[in-house]
Design an enzyme around this catalytic site. Structure first.
Site, PDB file in Angstrom:
ATOM      1  N   ARG A   1       2.799  17.831  -5.783  1.00 26.75           N
ATOM      2  CA  ARG A   1       3.132  16.434  -5.497  1.00 26.75           C
ATOM      3  C   ARG A   1       2.919  16.176  -4.020  1.00 26.75           C
ATOM      4  O   ARG A   1       3.493  16.852  -3.177  1.00 26.75           O
ATOM      5  CB  ARG A   1       4.585  16.104  -5.874  1.00 26.75           C
ATOM      6  CG  ARG A   1       4.839  14.584  -5.958  1.00 26.75           C
ATOM      7  CD  ARG A   1       6.317  14.246  -6.108  1.00 26.75           C
ATOM      8  NE  ARG A   1       7.020  14.528  -4.878  1.00 26.75           N
ATOM      9  CZ  ARG A   1       8.257  15.038  -4.814  1.00 26.75           C
ATOM     10  NH1 ARG A   1       8.919  15.311  -5.906  1.00 26.75           N
ATOM     11  NH2 ARG A   1       8.814  15.276  -3.638  1.00 26.75           N
ATOM     12  N   ARG A  35      10.413   6.912  -4.810  1.00 28.26           N
ATOM     13  CA  ARG A  35      11.812   7.125  -4.445  1.00 28.26           C
ATOM     14  C   ARG A  35      12.144   6.165  -3.316  1.00 28.26           C
ATOM     15  O   ARG A  35      11.322   5.951  -2.424  1.00 28.26           O
ATOM     16  CB  ARG A  35      12.029   8.566  -3.956  1.00 28.26           C
ATOM     17  CG  ARG A  35      12.129   9.566  -5.058  1.00 28.26           C
ATOM     18  CD  ARG A  35      12.232  10.958  -4.501  1.00 28.26           C
ATOM     19  NE  ARG A  35      11.086  11.252  -3.640  1.00 28.26           N
ATOM     20  CZ  ARG A  35      10.982  12.337  -2.892  1.00 28.26           C
ATOM     21  NH1 ARG A  35      11.954  13.221  -2.870  1.00 28.26           N
ATOM     22  NH2 ARG A  35       9.906  12.540  -2.153  1.00 28.26           N
ATOM     23  N   GLU A  38       4.506  14.957   3.219  1.00 23.92           N
ATOM     24  CA  GLU A  38       4.398  16.403   2.986  1.00 23.92           C
ATOM     25  C   GLU A  38       3.697  16.646   1.658  1.00 23.92           C
ATOM     26  O   GLU A  38       3.510  15.721   0.856  1.00 23.92           O
ATOM     27  CB  GLU A  38       5.772  17.075   2.969  1.00 23.92           C
ATOM     28  CG  GLU A  38       6.640  16.594   1.838  1.00 23.92           C
ATOM     29  CD  GLU A  38       7.684  17.614   1.364  1.00 23.92           C
ATOM     30  OE1 GLU A  38       7.629  18.791   1.747  1.00 23.92           O
ATOM     31  OE2 GLU A  38       8.544  17.202   0.574  1.00 23.92           O
ATOM     32  N   ASN A  42       3.954  19.182  -1.688  1.00 27.25           N
ATOM     33  CA  ASN A  42       4.825  20.149  -2.358  1.00 27.25           C
ATOM     34  C   ASN A  42       4.023  20.975  -3.352  1.00 27.25           C
ATOM     35  O   ASN A  42       3.370  20.427  -4.240  1.00 27.25           O
ATOM     36  CB  ASN A  42       5.948  19.423  -3.095  1.00 27.25           C
ATOM     37  CG  ASN A  42       6.884  18.722  -2.128  1.00 27.25           C
ATOM     38  OD1 ASN A  42       7.661  19.369  -1.426  1.00 27.25           O
ATOM     39  ND2 ASN A  42       6.788  17.402  -2.054  1.00 27.25           N
ATOM     40  N   LYS A  55       5.166  23.585   5.684  1.00 28.05           N
ATOM     41  CA  LYS A  55       4.873  22.501   6.624  1.00 28.05           C
ATOM     42  C   LYS A  55       3.980  22.959   7.770  1.00 28.05           C
ATOM     43  O   LYS A  55       3.231  22.187   8.337  1.00 28.05           O
ATOM     44  CB  LYS A  55       6.181  21.888   7.094  1.00 28.05           C
ATOM     45  CG  LYS A  55       6.881  21.245   5.894  1.00 28.05           C
ATOM     46  CD  LYS A  55       8.161  20.554   6.212  1.00 28.05           C
ATOM     47  CE  LYS A  55       8.663  19.817   4.987  1.00 28.05           C
ATOM     48  NZ  LYS A  55       9.181  20.690   3.922  1.00 28.05           N
TER      49      LYS A  55
HETATM   50  P1  ADP Z   1      11.466  18.233   2.231  1.00 26.33           P
HETATM   51  O1  ADP Z   1      10.503  19.313   1.883  1.00 26.33           O
HETATM   52  O2  ADP Z   1      12.802  18.749   2.628  1.00 26.33           O
HETATM   53  O3  ADP Z   1      11.524  17.156   1.186  1.00 26.33           O
HETATM   54  P2  ADP Z   1      10.110  16.228   3.908  1.00 26.33           P
HETATM   55  O4  ADP Z   1       9.010  16.542   4.843  1.00 26.33           O
HETATM   56  O5  ADP Z   1       9.725  15.525   2.662  1.00 26.33           O
HETATM   57  O6  ADP Z   1      10.896  17.587   3.586  1.00 26.33           O
HETATM   58  O7  ADP Z   1      11.206  15.378   4.676  1.00 26.33           O
HETATM   59  C1  ADP Z   1      12.349  14.869   4.017  1.00 26.33           C
HETATM   60  C2  ADP Z   1      12.437  13.358   4.188  1.00 26.33           C
HETATM   61  O8  ADP Z   1      12.396  13.009   5.571  1.00 26.33           O
HETATM   62  C3  ADP Z   1      11.298  12.584   3.563  1.00 26.33           C
HETATM   63  O9  ADP Z   1      11.530  12.349   2.189  1.00 26.33           O
HETATM   64  C4  ADP Z   1      11.280  11.300   4.396  1.00 26.33           C
HETATM   65  O10 ADP Z   1      12.274  10.399   3.933  1.00 26.33           O
HETATM   66  C5  ADP Z   1      11.680  11.788   5.767  1.00 26.33           C
HETATM   67  N1  ADP Z   1      10.488  12.071   6.592  1.00 26.33           N
HETATM   68  C6  ADP Z   1       9.805  13.230   6.663  1.00 26.33           C
HETATM   69  N2  ADP Z   1       8.741  13.146   7.490  1.00 26.33           N
HETATM   70  C7  ADP Z   1       8.740  11.880   7.955  1.00 26.33           C
HETATM   71  C8  ADP Z   1       7.886  11.147   8.866  1.00 26.33           C
HETATM   72  N3  ADP Z   1       6.837  11.703   9.467  1.00 26.33           N
HETATM   73  N4  ADP Z   1       8.196   9.842   9.100  1.00 26.33           N
HETATM   74  C9  ADP Z   1       9.268   9.252   8.514  1.00 26.33           C
HETATM   75  N5  ADP Z   1      10.107   9.887   7.664  1.00 26.33           N
HETATM   76  C10 ADP Z   1       9.856  11.176   7.375  1.00 26.33           C
HETATM   77 MG    MG Z   2       9.145  19.399   0.156  1.00 24.55          MG
HETATM   78 MG    MG Z   3      10.039  15.853   0.631  1.00 20.91          MG
END
Ligand code: ADP
Ligand code: MG
Ligand code: MG
Length: 503
Positions: free
Chosen positions: A121, A479, A143, A145, A326
Site C-alpha cells: 500500500r 483515511r 510512505e 508499506n 523509510k
Molecule cells: P507509519 O509507518 O507509522 O504509518 P507514516 O510515514 O505513514 O508512518 O507516518 C504516520 C502519519 O504521519 C501519516 O499517516 C501522516 O498522517 C503523517 N505524516 C507522515 N509523513 C508526513 C509528511 N511528509 N507530511 C505530512 N504528514 C505526514
Molecule cells: Mg507504515
Molecule cells: Mg503510515
C-alpha cells in the site's frame, strides 16, 4: 464562494445539516456498520469496568458521515504510479539486504522458495500548487508499506456505506444532495488483495508430500482490527472455496507449525483440534511482525527465521519488508545534484512514463547521517525556524512514532547524536483541509479534516529470476483525521475510515 448569480444554490459540501439530521445519520450508520462488518473490536476504554472484555465483540469503526472531497487528478495519479511502485520493490539492494540477519541466515542456507508475494500500500497526501494560474493538486507519497498493509477490508465497506447513504439519506436532507452530484469511484480492494493471496496459493503448485495445502493469516494476539482481516478471509472462501485459511497468532508459530524433513523444507501446520490434521502452508500472509513489539524475545526471532527458511510463499519475505523501510524511501527521494544520476535510475529507466509517475509523487526526504546532505538536514532539523516544515521519522511502522515541526529540535536533544542517522527528515506535505464529520465511539466530531489516500497493489514474482508473474492495482483506501491531529492511523486511534468524492 460567489457565483455571480444570486439565485444559484450554494455549492456547500458537505451540505448544511440540522442536529436532528445528524442524529438520524448516526443511527443509520451505527446499524449499517454492524450489519455489514464495518467494525473493530471494542476499545478497552469504552468497555465498562464490570464487563468481561473477552465477551464484548465489536463496535462500528470510526467513519466520516460523508465521503470527503478529493481532487480527481491526485486520485488518478496515485493509481497510475502503483504498478511502477510494485516493481520497484522487487529490486532489492545489498545495502538493505545486509541489515537483516534473518535474511542472511536463510540466504547462506539457500532459499527453497523462489516466489515472493507482496500486498503493498502506497500512501499519499494532496499537495496543492497555488502559485500557478490554475492550481493543481498532486499526490505526494507519505510512505510505502510492504508488510501488514491494513484497512483494505474496511475501506470497501466505508465506500459501500457512503454509496448506501448517497442513495437513501443524502437526497432527503433539508439541503439535499442528489446521487448524481457525487462521483464515488468503485473500490475493489477486497477482491484485489484476496486475489493476490489466491494467485500465490495456486503458483505454489501441488504438495510433493501429498498434503492438503492451506493459507495462514499470521496475526497479532490482541488485534482489534480483526474484521478488516476477516473480510479478506471471507472473500477467499467465496472465490476459492477449496482453499483452507487459518489464523495463527505470531506467538504460536512454533507451537503449531513445523518444517518437513525434506530438502524443500515445507512448512506444516497442525490444526490444534480434531485429531491434529496436518496441512502444508502454501502462503503465509503476515498481519504482524512489522515492529519490535512483535519480537519481545529470541524465540520470536527464531520463529520468524523458521518461517523464512520454509518453502511457504511469504507475504512478505524479510527482504521485501526491508525494502519498505523509510530509509529506503529516503535514499530514493533525496534530491541529488543534476550532474549525478538519480538512485531511482538504478532500478527503473529514466524518462519512462513509470519513472515520471514515481518522480511526481516524491517529496524531499533527507538522511540524518554525517554525509554532506545529512549534516545540512541536521541544521534544518535543529533550527527553530526551518524545522516547522519537516517531520522526523524513525524506522518504525504502525503509527504514532513521528516527531513533527517545532518538537524536532527538543526531541533530538534527548537522542544521543550517534543514533541520529537512524532517522530521516521529510518535508511536511501540507494537505488542504476539507469539511466533514467524524463518527467515533458514538460521538460526532465536526470540523476541518485532512485525508490520506492509500493505493493497494499486489505483486507475485520470482526473486531468483526477477520474473514478474502478477502485478496488479488492488483498490484504495481513504483515511481521514482532524486537521489538528498529526498522526492518521485508524488503529492507533487518531484517524477514521472514509471514501472519496472526486472533485
Ligand atoms: P507509519 O509507518 O507509522 O504509518 P507514516 O510515514 O505513514 O508512518 O507516518 C504516520 C502519519 O504521519 C501519516 O499517516 C501522516 O498522517 C503523517 N505524516 C507522515 N509523513 C508526513 C509528511 N511528509 N507530511 C505530512 N504528514 C505526514
Ligand atoms: Mg507504515
Ligand atoms: Mg503510515
Amino acid at each position: 464562494m460567489t457565483s455571480g448569480h444570486d439565485a444559484e444554490p450554494s455549492r456547500q459540501y458537505p451540505p448544511a445539516t440540522t442536529p436532528e439530521e445528524l442524529d438520524h445519520l448516526v443511527e443509520v450508520i451505527k446499524d449499517w456498520a454492524i450489519g455489514n462488518g464495518l467494525a473493530v473490536r471494542t476499545p478497552p476504554a469504552v468497555i465498562s469496568s464490570e464487563a468481561d472484555p473477552t465477551r464484548i465483540t465489536a463496535v462500528p469503526a470510526p467513519v466520516t458521515l460523508f465521503p470527503t472531497a478529493f481532487p480527481r487528478q491526485a486520485f488518478l495519479q496515485g493509481q497510475k504510479a502503483q504498478n511502477a511502485y510494485n516493481e520497484l520493490v522487487i529490486d532489492g539492494d545489498d545495502f538493505v539486504r545486509d541489515l537483516w540477519a534473518v535474511h542472511e541466515t536463510v540466504k547462506s542456507e539457500g532459499y527453497t522458495q523462489p516466489l515472493s508475494l507482496g500486498l503493498f500500500r502506497s500512501d499519499y497526501m494532496v499537495h496543492e500548487h497555488k502559485s500557478s494560474e490554475s492550481p493543481t493538486a498532486q499526490a505526494k507519497q507519505v510512505e510505502f508499506n510492504t508488510i501488514a498493509a491494513s484497512f483494505g477490508g474496511l475501506s470497501v465497506y466505508a465506500s459501500r456505506l457512503h454509496n448506501f447513504l448517497a442513495k437513501t439519506e443524502y437526497p432527503l436532507l433539508g439541503q439535499p444532495l442528489a446521487p448524481e452530484t457525487l462521483d464515488l469511484p468503485a473500490n475493489n480492494t477486497i477482491e484485489g488483495l484476496a486475489g493476490g493471496i489466491e494467485a500465490a496459493y495456486h503458483a505454489y503448485g501441488v504438495s510433493e508430500l501429498g498434503n492438503v495445502k492451506c493459507v495462514i493469516f499470521l496475526v497479532q494476539g490482541g488485534e482489534r482490527n480483526v474484521f478488516d482481516q476477516r473480510h479478506l478471509e471471507y472473500q477467499i472462501s467465496k472465490s476459492s472455496p477449496t482453499i483452507p485459511v487459518f489464523r495463527l497468532a505470531f506467538t504460536d508459530i512454533m507451537k503449531h507449525t513445523s518444517i518437513a524433513k525434506s530438502p524443500k523444507r515445507q512448512l506444516l501446520y497442525t490444526l490444534p483440534r480434531n485429531g491434529n490434521r496436518v496441512f502444508e502452508v502454501a502462503v503465509v500472509y503476515m498481519r504482524g511482525g512489522y515492529g519490535p513489539d512483535d519480537y519481545p524475545n529470541q524465540q520470536t526471532w527464531d520463529a520468524r527465521c523458521h518461517l523464512e527458511r520454509s518453502h511457504a510463499i511469504k507475504c512478505p519475505t524479510v527482504l521485501t519488508q526491508v525494502a519498505g523501510i523509510k530509509k529506503v524511501q529516503q535514499v530514493l527521494a533525496t534530491p541529488r545534484p543534476s550532474s549525478e544520476p538519480s538512485i531511482l535510475s538504478k532500478f527503473i529507466k529514466d524518462d519512462t512514463p513509470s519513472a515520471i509517475a514515481l518522480w511526481n509523487t516524491f517529496t524531499n526526504i533527507y538522511p540524518m547521517d554525517t554525509s554532506d546532505v545529512g549534516l545540512e538536514a541536521r541544521k534544518k532539523a535543529l533550527d527553530p525556524e526551518q524545522c516547522v516544515d519537516y517531520v522526523l521519522k524513525p524506522q518504525r511502522e504502525g503509527g504514532g512514532n513521528n516527531i513533527y515541526g517545532s518538537a524536532i529540535p527538543g526531541f533530538l536533544k534527548t537522542v544521543p547524536e550517534a543514533h541520529w542517522n537512524s532517522y530521516i527528515l521529510m518535508e511536511l506535505i501540507k494537505a488542504p483541509a476539507e469539511n466533514n464529520f467524524i463518527l467515533r465511539n458514538g460521538a460526532i466530531e465536526k470540523g476541518r479534516v485532512i485525508s490520506e489516500l492509500g493505493v493497494y497493489g499486489t505483486c507475485l514474482w520470482n526473486q531468483e529470476t526477477g520474473e514478474v508473474i502478477r502485478n496488479e492495482q488492488a483498490g484504495w483506501l481513504l483515511r481521514t483525521k482532524g486537521e489538528e491531529s498529526q498522526e492518521g492511523g485508524v488503529a492507533a486511534g487518531y484517524g477514521c475510515m472514509d471514501s472519496v468524492s472526486l472533485t
